[in-house]
Design an enzyme around this catalytic site. Structure first.
Site, PDB file in Angstrom:
ATOM      1  N   ASN A   1      -5.152   6.346  -1.536  1.00  0.00           N
ATOM      2  CA  ASN A   1      -4.835   6.542  -0.120  1.00  0.00           C
ATOM      3  C   ASN A   1      -4.083   7.840   0.126  1.00  0.00           C
ATOM      4  O   ASN A   1      -4.220   8.447   1.177  1.00  0.00           O
ATOM      5  CB  ASN A   1      -4.010   5.364   0.397  1.00  0.00           C
ATOM      6  CG  ASN A   1      -4.886   4.146   0.639  1.00  0.00           C
ATOM      7  OD1 ASN A   1      -6.093   4.279   0.763  1.00  0.00           O
ATOM      8  ND2 ASN A   1      -4.280   2.975   0.666  1.00  0.00           N
TER       9      ASN A   1
ATOM     10  N   GLU B   1      -5.345  -0.571  -8.413  1.00  0.00           N
ATOM     11  CA  GLU B   1      -4.345   0.409  -8.839  1.00  0.00           C
ATOM     12  C   GLU B   1      -3.148  -0.369  -9.385  1.00  0.00           C
ATOM     13  O   GLU B   1      -2.572  -1.208  -8.680  1.00  0.00           O
ATOM     14  CB  GLU B   1      -3.913   1.301  -7.668  1.00  0.00           C
ATOM     15  CG  GLU B   1      -4.949   2.351  -7.306  1.00  0.00           C
ATOM     16  CD  GLU B   1      -4.527   3.242  -6.145  1.00  0.00           C
ATOM     17  OE1 GLU B   1      -4.918   4.421  -6.114  1.00  0.00           O
ATOM     18  OE2 GLU B   1      -3.808   2.762  -5.241  1.00  0.00           O
TER      19      GLU B   1
ATOM     20  N   SER C   1       0.831  -1.201   0.000  1.00  0.00           N
ATOM     21  CA  SER C   1       0.000   0.000   0.000  1.00  0.00           C
ATOM     22  C   SER C   1       0.866   1.251   0.000  1.00  0.00           C
ATOM     23  O   SER C   1       0.421   2.304  -0.450  1.00  0.00           O
ATOM     24  CB  SER C   1      -0.866   0.062   1.252  1.00  0.00           C
ATOM     25  OG  SER C   1      -1.585  -1.108   1.409  1.00  0.00           O
TER      26      SER C   1
ATOM     27  N   HIS D   1      -2.141  -3.036  -6.629  1.00  0.00           N
ATOM     28  CA  HIS D   1      -2.719  -2.644  -5.339  1.00  0.00           C
ATOM     29  C   HIS D   1      -4.214  -2.939  -5.335  1.00  0.00           C
ATOM     30  O   HIS D   1      -5.011  -2.185  -5.894  1.00  0.00           O
ATOM     31  CB  HIS D   1      -2.442  -1.157  -5.077  1.00  0.00           C
ATOM     32  CG  HIS D   1      -2.883  -0.704  -3.721  1.00  0.00           C
ATOM     33  ND1 HIS D   1      -3.450   0.524  -3.483  1.00  0.00           N
ATOM     34  CD2 HIS D   1      -2.847  -1.338  -2.525  1.00  0.00           C
ATOM     35  CE1 HIS D   1      -3.744   0.622  -2.201  1.00  0.00           C
ATOM     36  NE2 HIS D   1      -3.390  -0.491  -1.599  1.00  0.00           N
TER      37      HIS D   1
HETATM   38  N1  LIG Z   1      -5.493  -4.990   4.537  1.00  0.00           N
HETATM   39  C1  LIG Z   1      -5.781  -4.118   3.590  1.00  0.00           C
HETATM   40  O1  LIG Z   1      -6.841  -3.493   3.581  1.00  0.00           O
HETATM   41  C2  LIG Z   1      -4.792  -3.903   2.452  1.00  0.00           C
HETATM   42  C3  LIG Z   1      -5.228  -3.313   1.276  1.00  0.00           C
HETATM   43  C4  LIG Z   1      -4.344  -3.166   0.210  1.00  0.00           C
HETATM   44  C5  LIG Z   1      -3.043  -3.586   0.351  1.00  0.00           C
HETATM   45  N2  LIG Z   1      -2.625  -4.134   1.524  1.00  0.00           N
HETATM   46  C6  LIG Z   1      -1.238  -4.617   1.600  1.00  0.00           C
HETATM   47  O2  LIG Z   1      -1.258  -6.024   1.383  1.00  0.00           O
HETATM   48  C7  LIG Z   1      -0.179  -6.645   2.102  1.00  0.00           C
HETATM   49  C8  LIG Z   1      -0.742  -7.705   3.005  1.00  0.00           C
HETATM   50  O3  LIG Z   1      -1.669  -7.117   3.885  1.00  0.00           O
HETATM   51  P1  LIG Z   1      -2.702  -7.972   4.729  1.00  0.00           P
HETATM   52  O4  LIG Z   1      -3.664  -7.027   5.313  1.00  0.00           O
HETATM   53  O5  LIG Z   1      -3.190  -9.110   3.922  1.00  0.00           O
HETATM   54  O6  LIG Z   1      -1.754  -8.534   5.869  1.00  0.00           O
HETATM   55  P2  LIG Z   1      -1.966  -9.815   6.782  1.00  0.00           P
HETATM   56  O7  LIG Z   1      -1.148  -9.577   7.990  1.00  0.00           O
HETATM   57  O8  LIG Z   1      -3.409 -10.121   6.925  1.00  0.00           O
HETATM   58  O9  LIG Z   1      -1.317 -10.999   5.913  1.00  0.00           O
HETATM   59  C9  LIG Z   1       0.045 -11.124   5.635  1.00  0.00           C
HETATM   60  C10 LIG Z   1       0.344 -12.587   5.466  1.00  0.00           C
HETATM   61  O10 LIG Z   1       1.662 -12.741   4.950  1.00  0.00           O
HETATM   62  C11 LIG Z   1       2.232 -13.890   5.530  1.00  0.00           C
HETATM   63  N3  LIG Z   1       3.677 -13.807   5.402  1.00  0.00           N
HETATM   64  C12 LIG Z   1       4.526 -13.023   6.082  1.00  0.00           C
HETATM   65  N4  LIG Z   1       5.794 -13.234   5.637  1.00  0.00           N
HETATM   66  C13 LIG Z   1       5.735 -14.168   4.669  1.00  0.00           C
HETATM   67  C14 LIG Z   1       6.671 -14.794   3.832  1.00  0.00           C
HETATM   68  N5  LIG Z   1       7.945 -14.499   3.927  1.00  0.00           N
HETATM   69  N6  LIG Z   1       6.233 -15.709   2.944  1.00  0.00           N
HETATM   70  C15 LIG Z   1       4.934 -16.016   2.850  1.00  0.00           C
HETATM   71  N7  LIG Z   1       3.995 -15.446   3.622  1.00  0.00           N
HETATM   72  C16 LIG Z   1       4.394 -14.536   4.515  1.00  0.00           C
HETATM   73  C17 LIG Z   1       1.755 -13.870   6.966  1.00  0.00           C
HETATM   74  O11 LIG Z   1       1.825 -15.131   7.572  1.00  0.00           O
HETATM   75  C18 LIG Z   1       0.312 -13.370   6.783  1.00  0.00           C
HETATM   76  O12 LIG Z   1      -0.580 -14.446   6.651  1.00  0.00           O
HETATM   77  C19 LIG Z   1       0.531  -5.511   2.805  1.00  0.00           C
HETATM   78  O13 LIG Z   1       1.595  -5.101   2.008  1.00  0.00           O
HETATM   79  C20 LIG Z   1      -0.531  -4.425   2.907  1.00  0.00           C
HETATM   80  O14 LIG Z   1       0.004  -3.132   2.992  1.00  0.00           O
HETATM   81  C21 LIG Z   1      -3.474  -4.322   2.576  1.00  0.00           C
END
Ligand SMILES: NC(=O)c1ccc[n+]([C@@H]2O[C@H](COP(=O)([O-])OP(=O)(O)OC[C@H]3O[C@@H](n4cnc5c(N)ncnc54)[C@H](O)[C@@H]3O)[C@@H](O)[C@H]2O)c1
Length: 718
Positions: free
Chosen positions: A480, A442, A409, A430
């Site tokens: 954002n 995005e 993000s 994104h």
């Molecule tokens: N949550 C949102 O609304 C949102 C929206 C858009 C983008 N994002 C982005 O998406 C990404 C993930 O966010 P999220 O909310 O799903 O986080 P989350 O914490 O729910 O999930 C992250 C997952 O990644 C796994 N993980 C960590 N290290 C790892 C590795 N080395 N190999 C494989 N898996 C691994 C973790 O075990 C976890 O299950 C981030 O970069 C975040 O900024 C989030």
């Protein structure tokens, strides 16, 4: 004849519409049709006239590019053409295949008979552009399919296959194989009859309790119209079909003209064109090569990874989901199962389809499983070191030509690309949460992203049903990044005297799906709290938003804790005012030596909107967004901006940028204003001076610039 092929064969004049791809009823085509019709009338050899299209479309309707100029109304205007077809002395058959929509369907209704392929797509999509059918559709359609069916289709704008309307008088023949053969057979039958012309206008509309039904329909339509005018006006016009045909036509024409000039329809049409434009990228063309994507891998099975995996599986792609730990993988897969089971329980998905989609998703703890993928999307924690390790690993295992995408993000996509030896293959994708539901994507173009990688991502987005908008690299990308100044204004207004419910009510009154405080309670106040804490640490001079911090210090994270800016009763989502929040606001105002004042609805709305617009203008100046309408698409599809207002940039252009600038200067003069907040973007000043709007600014190639993305730990936000 341009746009139309004319051929006579065995007593049948075949008028084949030839305006690819979808036979939009442009002025040239309308003229050609009239000429073809006259020619067939004059030819003694012709006994029956057939109007047909191509495989993709009989006709998709009016040429909406003509809406902006004079040609839309130029002679023959569509209603006059339909009347001319209906007035033909020789029987006219519509031979329908593919899309038969809007004006195209009205043309078919002007014909005396209709022969259709069973899978032809039938619709009146006008309401989606804030309009109603304007060439007799609201009057002729109910005469053939009945009041209720006509109303359902015209008010919803939905599409149905021709086969679904079997049993109504709409189609004389529903063919399953050769359309031409079916038409020839039907024409032969007609030619043998004495009086083969049958005009729809002469048929009655029957309904046993029309008045009661229309009254009931009005209540139901009003409830789902979300303040939009067109659905109710459509109902009014269809209702008038119960009176005489001519009176109904007069009403339809009046409503159509009124809606055509309405701000709402202009905004909806802008939104339609904006979505189309978003797919066009300066420097890229249809000839830009694309990579083949058949197999996908997603790294991380958290909130986003699961949703992204489902987006691809729903579109039929096999997806491998990779995780670091078995427990996280199990949790992620269970989450996916739960979504599919929920959809089946609600009747939105058939059990066998859910099972099929589920089977397309394969869990794995072994990175080598990504080796076969043509596209890998990383969705691990928002931490550059974690992403670095993941991309180094992916660089080892991914085959040559695989596209490597990050769902970050806030982190610097250029830096992430730099972790690989193939930065040209890297870009940002994104997604928005929930990723399997939200339409916006995005597509972040990094410095070295190759054109074919970008082109592939854009067409892939379409295949998975997303609306893609290209963004350059910066902190927060388009959506954002604009939200930060918007949220800041919301908080500043609380300090100055507004309540959360006043702010929310004002912007929801403008049409937003949810105001900033209800939204924050839904997303979790702790998320923006963590962001603020990081901001405070990075910039010691930054003004602390104590009001918001205090709410979080009390553990009021929003709906998930039952308390936030509002209070929530167990199991309910209604946002109830909480005197404790009022008390916090009073205390903070006292500490800041602010005497609370009543902030008008107009001020609340303008401050929130123009904060978005000013940042949007900076984003344009910096080339982060290609064009103003792309920013509108982001806000319409990802942030609940009211579609009838066309998006923040369109709205500001309609208000007039000179007026927007004057308001911003008024807000800057407020003694509590943050000095930087209302510094107008250069672009606004320039366009306002020239009396122009954002829509006049030319499309630019996106390029990474100025506001750098985070270099290390990012913000955990959507
Ligand atoms: N949550 C949102 O609304 C949102 C929206 C858009 C983008 N994002 C982005 O998406 C990404 C993930 O966010 P999220 O909310 O799903 O986080 P989350 O914490 O729910 O999930 C992250 C997952 O990644 C796994 N993980 C960590 N290290 C790892 C590795 N080395 N190999 C494989 N898996 C691994 C973790 O075990 C976890 O299950 C981030 O970069 C975040 O900024 C989030």
């Amino acid at each position: 004849m341009k746009s139309l092929r004319y051929r006579v064969d065995a007593g049948i004049a075949w008028l084949t519409l030839d305006n690819p791809p979808l036979n939009a009823l442009s002025h040239a085509l309308r003229q050609a049709l009239i000429q073809g019709l006259d020619r067939a009338q004059a030819d003694a050899k012709v006994r029956v006239i057939v109007i047909k299209g191509n495989e993709r479309a009989f006709s998709s309707g009016a040429d909406i590019k003509e809406f902006a100029g004079d040609t839309f109304y130029a002679d023959p205007f569509l209603p006059a053409l339909v009347d001319a077809v209906e007035a033909s002395r020789k029987p006219v058959i519509a031979a329908i295949s593919g899309a038969c929509m809007g004006g195209g369907l009205e043309l078919a209704l002007g014909c005396h008979y209709r022969v259709a392929l069973a899978d032809s797509k039938i619709a009146f999509p006008e309401v989606k552009l804030g309009l109603i059918p304007g060439a007799g559709g609201t009057q002729r359609f109910p005469r053939l399919v009945g009041l209720e069916t006509a109303l359902n289709l015209i008010v919803s704008g939905g599409t149905v296959p021709a086969s679904l309307l079997k049993g109504t008088a709409l189609f004389d023949v529903i063919a399953s194989e050769s359309l031409d053969d079916a038409v020839r057979k039907f024409a032969a039958k007609l030619a043998s009859q004495a009086c083969p012309v049958r005009r729809v206008r002469d048929l009655p509309v029957r309904h046993p309790q029309a008045e009661a039904f229309l009254q009931f329909a009005k209540t139901s339509v009003a409830a789902v119209a979300r303040g939009l005018a067109a659905p109710l006006r459509a109902l009014e016009a269809v209702g008038a079909s119960m009176s005489s045909f001519d009176a109904g036509m007069a009403l339809e024409s009046r409503i159509f003209t009124e809606l055509m000039a309405s701000a709402e329809s202009q905004a909806l049409r802008h939104a339609f064109f904006a979505e189309r434009a978003a797919g066009k990228i300066p420097g890229l063309s249809d000839k830009t090569p694309q990579r083949k994507i058949a197999q996908v891998a997603v790294v991380g099975a958290g909130t986003m990874g699961g949703g992204i995996a489902m987006s691809f599986a729903n579109a039929g792609f096999p997806v491998t989901v990779l995780e670091a730990k078995q427990e996280a993988l199990d949790r992620g897969m269970a989450g996916i199962r739960k979504v599919y089971e929920g959809a089946v329980a609600k009747g939105k998905l058939k059990a066998e389809d859910a099972a099929k989609r589920g089977r397309l998703i394969t869990p794995s703890l072994d990175y080598r499983a990504a080796g076969k993928a043509d596209l890998v999307i990383e969705a691990v924690f928002e931490d550059l070191e974690v992403k670095k390790a993941v991309f180094r690993e992916l660089d080892q295992v991914a085959k040559k030509g695989t596209i490597l995408a990050t769902n970050t993000s806030t982190l610097d996509v250029d830096a992430i690309a730099g972790f690989t030896k193939r930065p040209g293959d890297v870009l940002g994708l994104h997604f928005f949460s929930p990723a399997n539901v939200m339409r916006l994507l995005e597509v972040v173009r990094a410095k070295k992203t190759r054109p074919d990688v970008l082109a592939t991502a854009m067409s892939l987005a379409k295949r998975i049903g997303k609306t893609a908008v290209v963004s350059g690299v910066c902190d927060g990308f388009i959506g954002n990044r604009m939200l930060d100044p918007y949220a800041q204004q919301a908080l500043l207004m609380l300090e100055e005297g507004a309540t959360p419910q006043e702010v929310d009510r004002a912007i929801e009154g403008f049409g937003f799906a949810m105001g900033p405080f209800r939204m924050s309670d839904l997303a979790g106040n702790d998320i923006s709290w963590h962001i603020r804490q990081r901001h405070y640490a990075e910039n010691p001079k930054l003004r602390h938003m104590r009001v918001a911090d205090r709410v979080c210090e009390l553990g009021r994270y929003g709906q998930k804790t039952g308390l936030g800016w509002y209070r929530y009763e167990p199991g309910k989502r209604d946002a109830l005012p909480d005197p404790l929040v009022d008390q916090i606001l009073d205390e903070e105002r006292r500490a800041l030596k602010i005497t609370a004042r009543k902030i008008s609805t107009a001020e609340i709305v303008d401050r929130l909107l123009y904060a978005l617009v000013n940042e949007g203008a900076r984003i344009l100046e910096e080339g982060i967004a290609q064009r103003a309408s792309d920013i509108d698409v982001v806000y319409l599809t990802g942030y609940g901006f009211p579609v009838q207002k066309g998006g923040p940039m369109f709205h500001a252009s309609r208000v007039g940028l000179g007026q927007v600038l004057r308001r911003m200067r008024e807000f800057a003069a407020n003694p509590h204003a943050e000095p930087e907040s209302w510094k107008p973007a250069r672009l606004i000043v320039q366009l306002a001076a020239a009396g122009r709007g954002f829509d006049d600014a030319p499309a630019k190639e996106t390029r990474p610039k100025k506001t750098p993305a985070k270099k290390t730990k990012g913000k955990r936000r959507g």
